[in-house]
Motif scaffolding. Structure first.
Motif, PDB file in Angstrom:
ATOM      1  N   LYS A 476       0.831  -1.200   0.000  1.00 24.63           N
ATOM      2  CA  LYS A 476       0.000   0.000   0.000  1.00 24.63           C
ATOM      3  C   LYS A 476       0.876   1.265   0.000  1.00 24.63           C
ATOM      4  CE  LYS A 476      -3.910  -2.272   0.522  1.00 24.63           C
ATOM      5  NZ  LYS A 476      -3.393  -3.629   0.706  1.00 24.63           N
ATOM      6  N   GLU A 503     -16.139  -7.977  10.212  1.00 27.99           N
ATOM      7  CA  GLU A 503     -16.698  -7.578   8.931  1.00 27.99           C
ATOM      8  C   GLU A 503     -18.101  -7.012   9.121  1.00 27.99           C
ATOM      9  OE1 GLU A 503     -16.567 -10.589   5.999  1.00 27.99           O
ATOM     10  OE2 GLU A 503     -14.437 -10.983   6.256  1.00 27.99           O
ATOM     11  N   ARG A 506     -17.835  -3.571  10.584  1.00 22.76           N
ATOM     12  CA  ARG A 506     -17.437  -2.562   9.604  1.00 22.76           C
ATOM     13  C   ARG A 506     -18.628  -2.130   8.755  1.00 22.76           C
ATOM     14  NH1 ARG A 506     -12.551  -5.295   9.640  1.00 22.76           N
ATOM     15  NH2 ARG A 506     -13.245  -6.857   8.176  1.00 22.76           N
ATOM     16  N   HIS A 518      -9.126  -1.595   9.088  1.00 22.09           N
ATOM     17  CA  HIS A 518      -9.653  -0.722   8.044  1.00 22.09           C
ATOM     18  C   HIS A 518      -8.590  -0.597   6.958  1.00 22.09           C
ATOM     19  CE1 HIS A 518     -13.272   0.609  10.150  1.00 22.09           C
ATOM     20  NE2 HIS A 518     -12.534   0.625  11.239  1.00 22.09           N
ATOM     21  N   PRO A 519      -8.681  -1.381   5.897  1.00 20.17           N
ATOM     22  CA  PRO A 519      -7.619  -1.384   4.904  1.00 20.17           C
ATOM     23  C   PRO A 519      -7.412  -0.042   4.222  1.00 20.17           C
ATOM     24  CG  PRO A 519      -9.550  -2.580   4.119  1.00 20.17           C
ATOM     25  CD  PRO A 519      -9.785  -2.301   5.558  1.00 20.17           C
ATOM     26  N   ASP A 520      -8.438   0.778   4.178  1.00 19.55           N
ATOM     27  CA  ASP A 520      -8.279   2.046   3.467  1.00 19.55           C
ATOM     28  C   ASP A 520      -8.080   3.226   4.424  1.00 19.55           C
ATOM     29  OD1 ASP A 520     -11.818   2.739   2.905  1.00 19.55           O
ATOM     30  OD2 ASP A 520     -10.706   1.857   4.602  1.00 19.55           O
ATOM     31  N   ASN A 547      -2.191  -3.380   7.210  1.00 16.21           N
ATOM     32  CA  ASN A 547      -3.101  -3.247   6.055  1.00 16.21           C
ATOM     33  C   ASN A 547      -2.398  -3.713   4.791  1.00 16.21           C
ATOM     34  OD1 ASN A 547      -1.272  -1.113   5.911  1.00 16.21           O
ATOM     35  ND2 ASN A 547      -2.715   0.262   4.873  1.00 16.21           N
ATOM     36  N   GLY A 550      -2.144  -9.465   2.864  1.00 12.03           N
ATOM     37  CA  GLY A 550      -3.014 -10.540   3.338  1.00 12.03           C
ATOM     38  C   GLY A 550      -2.432 -11.919   3.075  1.00 12.03           C
ATOM     39  N   SER A 598      -7.014 -12.973   8.457  1.00 12.29           N
ATOM     40  CA  SER A 598      -6.546 -12.160   7.337  1.00 12.29           C
ATOM     41  C   SER A 598      -7.601 -12.077   6.255  1.00 12.29           C
ATOM     42  CB  SER A 598      -5.256 -12.771   6.761  1.00 12.29           C
ATOM     43  OG  SER A 598      -4.746 -11.984   5.717  1.00 12.29           O
ATOM     44  N   ARG A 599      -7.483 -10.993   5.433  1.00 12.20           N
ATOM     45  CA  ARG A 599      -8.275 -10.856   4.213  1.00 12.20           C
ATOM     46  C   ARG A 599      -7.333 -10.464   3.095  1.00 12.20           C
ATOM     47  NH1 ARG A 599     -12.949  -7.048   3.993  1.00 12.20           N
ATOM     48  NH2 ARG A 599     -11.611  -5.638   5.201  1.00 12.20           N
ATOM     49  N   ALA A 602      -6.360  -6.852   2.040  1.00 13.36           N
ATOM     50  CA  ALA A 602      -6.835  -5.920   3.065  1.00 13.36           C
ATOM     51  C   ALA A 602      -5.957  -5.898   4.302  1.00 13.36           C
ATOM     52  CB  ALA A 602      -8.263  -6.276   3.472  1.00 13.36           C
TER      53      ALA A 602
END
Length: 611
Positions: A476, A503, A506, A518-520, A547, A550, A598-599, A602
């Motif tokens: 990122k 999830e 969120r 919060h990945p973003d 972030n 994953g 993990s995602r 993300a």
């Protein structure tokens, strides 16, 4: 109800006794007679309706009369002096045979107490009852053979053979209950050309709770003649109880009509069940079936079979205890061998690492000499191959160093003391500050970490490896790493449920504690105000969250394997894949556990405890 082939291939359930409510509890089988006696007067309150054929007295002639009218004064006094003071509530007691009634016919007697009254059961003694076998000699011989037998299966087979000899039933089996309530026939003795049942299995649904309760009660169950017509009590209502007397503890009580009907359809003409226990718990049944007519087992033969069942219960308990001890000894031995192997493996890894490093240094050194002194004499392909040799030697040395470090982590004693984890993380961040500046990663610390009892140096390795990995595996433009903890009560179990809850949270814009992934997110997370910190009593759950890229769910376990990398060797800064293996080893040395949520694309959260 589930069925299983049982007798002669017919699909019938003969183990299951019909529900008690389906028959009259005061009914008895016609081969015997029952007398209900009031204490202490020993007068007759009720009798079975068949006293005329058995004793020569009609029921009405016996009611409210002294018991001596049937048994005589001598037998009644012996009964009063020797038996009435005993505990007669648990189960029927065998009494000596006595001559009863006008014909002075010999009856075998059973006595128990129910609802505050004595219940005397009388069964005509067969003419050959005492001539069939010598009880003491036969039992001694049978038990001696059982003592010499090996396995539980062999003992069970000996029991059914002897029990069939004692009683003369056509078929005798041992039925064993399994832990789930199902069962199987594990031993069988046949006295004719009958289809065997050995090895047949029955589901738990084949035995109702009512039947199971009867078995656990310890009462012997029998049906002398499946075509028998039940006999009621006279009068139907007990004068003292004001209701029909419950005869369910009587050995001569009648079984359910529906059960008798099933017996008749399968060709069974008589039966008897004796329970087998292990440490006061129901283990199985000795099951007796006759196919060639009614069958009465004399009291001597019943007692002999009950003694066999009791001895079998003791042998089963002893055998299983011996097997448990043997298994425990094997486990202890295996653990000792495993510990010795681990020590030897650690020693081997340490020695091998040291021994391998010297030739590796030589390869590395002489490869560099060749590069410096002979590079102008080699073409481009030769220089490239020589450089590859240098790189391989360097990688091999790194692998050996990692293996050596892993062996030391597994073998060295932990220096346990109170450790301020917040201070540990701060020092770790100072050490890796150049990497932080280069990556531009933001470090988030929602709250101070607690003070725990641990090995200071080793927990430093945990945070060092996890933070470095969080920075390394992140593509990122705005990277962040969060280091936090909770007190272990927020439902983080390592089973995927936490990720699902996060999830959902969120989606509802609800913030969990610790803060969800919060990945973003790019805004810095504000730290809470410092508060006094003391050693925590519960086992806290620590986490390092990022972030980054994953991890696929299929690699949640394999990622902890040594030298396991999920990417090409030179991707994401390289490495040998030992960091997480060492982290897991340190966590386990602290009696903790480690897991991942993990995602893909993300980020990842690595959770761990320290005992």
């Amino acid at each position: 109800m589930a069925r299983a082939n049982y007798i002669d291939g017919r699909s019938e359930d003969l183990i299951n006794i019909e529900e008690e409510s389906s028959r009259d509890p005061e009914s008895i089988q016609s081969h015997g007679a029952a007398i209900v006696i009031k204490e202490p007067e020993l007068t007759i309150l009720q009798v079975s309706a068949n006293t005329g054929p058995h004793f020569g007295f009609a029921p009405e002639e016996l009611l409210d009369q002294p018991l001596a009218l049937l048994l005589g004064d001598i037998e009644v006094e012996r009964l009063r002096d020797q038996l009435l003071s005993k505990d007669l509530d648990a189960a029927p007691h065998y009494l000596s045979a006595a001559r009863i009634g006008k014909g002075a016919r010999i009856f075998e007697l059973l006595l128990h107490r129910g609802q505050g009254m004595l219940i005397l059961e009388c069964e005509p003694m067969p003419d050959d009852a005492n001539a069939r076998f010598d009880l003491p000699a036969s039992l001694n011989s049978a038990i001696a053979r059982m003592r010499r037998s090996g396995s539980v299966g062999e003992v069970c087979q000996m029991v059914v053979d002897e029990a069939r000899r004692f009683t003369g039933f056509d078929r005798v089996m041992v039925y064993k209950f399994k832990k789930d309530g199902s069962g199987a026939v594990i031993a069988e003795s046949l006295g004719g050309d009958f289809k065997p049942c050995l090895g047949l299995h029955y589901p738990v649904s084949n035995i109702t709770q009512q039947a199971r309760a009867i078995y656990r009660s310890g009462r012997l169950l029998m049906k002398v003649d499946v075509n028998d017509q039940a006999v009621s009590m006279v009068p139907p209502v007990n004068p003292l109880a004001g209701a029909p007397l419950d005869m369910s503890c009587a050995v001569t009580r009648d079984l359910a009509p529906a059960y008798g009907a099933r017996l008749r359809k399968t060709g069974v003409t008589a039966l008897m069940f004796i329970l087998i226990t292990k440490n006061d718990r129901l283990w199985g049944l000795i099951m007796f079936y006759n196919h060639t007519g009614p069958k009465y087992a004399s009291h001597d033969s019943r007692m002999a079979c009950e003694l066999l069942a009791h001895y079998l219960s003791l042998r089963i308990a002893a055998k299983e205890e011996a097997e448990n001890l043997k298994h425990l000894a094997r486990v202890v031995k295996l653990n000792a061998e495993l510990e010795r192997s681990n020590i030897e493996l650690d020693s081997f890894a340490c020695v091998a690492s040291h021994d391998l490093k010297e030739p590796l240094r030589g390869i590395h050194r002489y490869s560099n000499f060749l590069m410096e002194d002979y590079a102008d004499k080699l073409d481009e392909a030769g220089v490239e191959k020589l450089q590859t040799l240098v790189n391989l030697a360097q990688r091999m040395e790194t692998l050996v160093d990692s293996l050596l470090h892993f062996s030391r982590v597994g073998g060295a004693d932990l220096a346990m003391r109170e450790v301020d984890l917040d201070e540990v993380v701060s020092k770790t961040l100072e050490i890796i500050s150049p990497r932080l500046q280069e990556s531009g990663a933001e470090i988030r610390r929602p709250q101070p970490l607690p003070i725990v009892r641990a090995d200071h140096a080793r927990v430093g390795e945990i945070f060092h490896n996890l933070i470095v990995n969080a920075i390394k595996y992140n593509d990122k433009p705005l990277k962040w790493v969060e280091i936090g903890w909770d007190e272990g009560g927020t439902g983080r179990r390592g089973d995927g449920e936490t990720g699902r809850q996060e999830e959902e949270a969120r989606g509802r814009e609800i913030t969990l504690s610790p803060a969800p992934l919060h990945p973003d997110a790019s805004a810095p997370l504000h730290s809470v105000a410092p508060s006094p910190r003391l050693p925590v009593a519960l086992s806290p759950i620590f986490y390092v969250r990022d972030n980054g890229i994953g991890i696929p769910e299929r690699h949640y376990e394999t990622i902890f394997d040594i030298f396991r990398r999920l990417h090409e060797r030179n991707e994401f800064g390289g490495g040998v894949g030992a960091g997480l293996t060492i982290v897991k080893k340190i966590v386990e040395r602290h009696n903790g556990r480690i897991w991942i949520e993990s995602r893909m694309g993300a980020g990842t959260t690595v959770y761990f405890t320290l005992g």
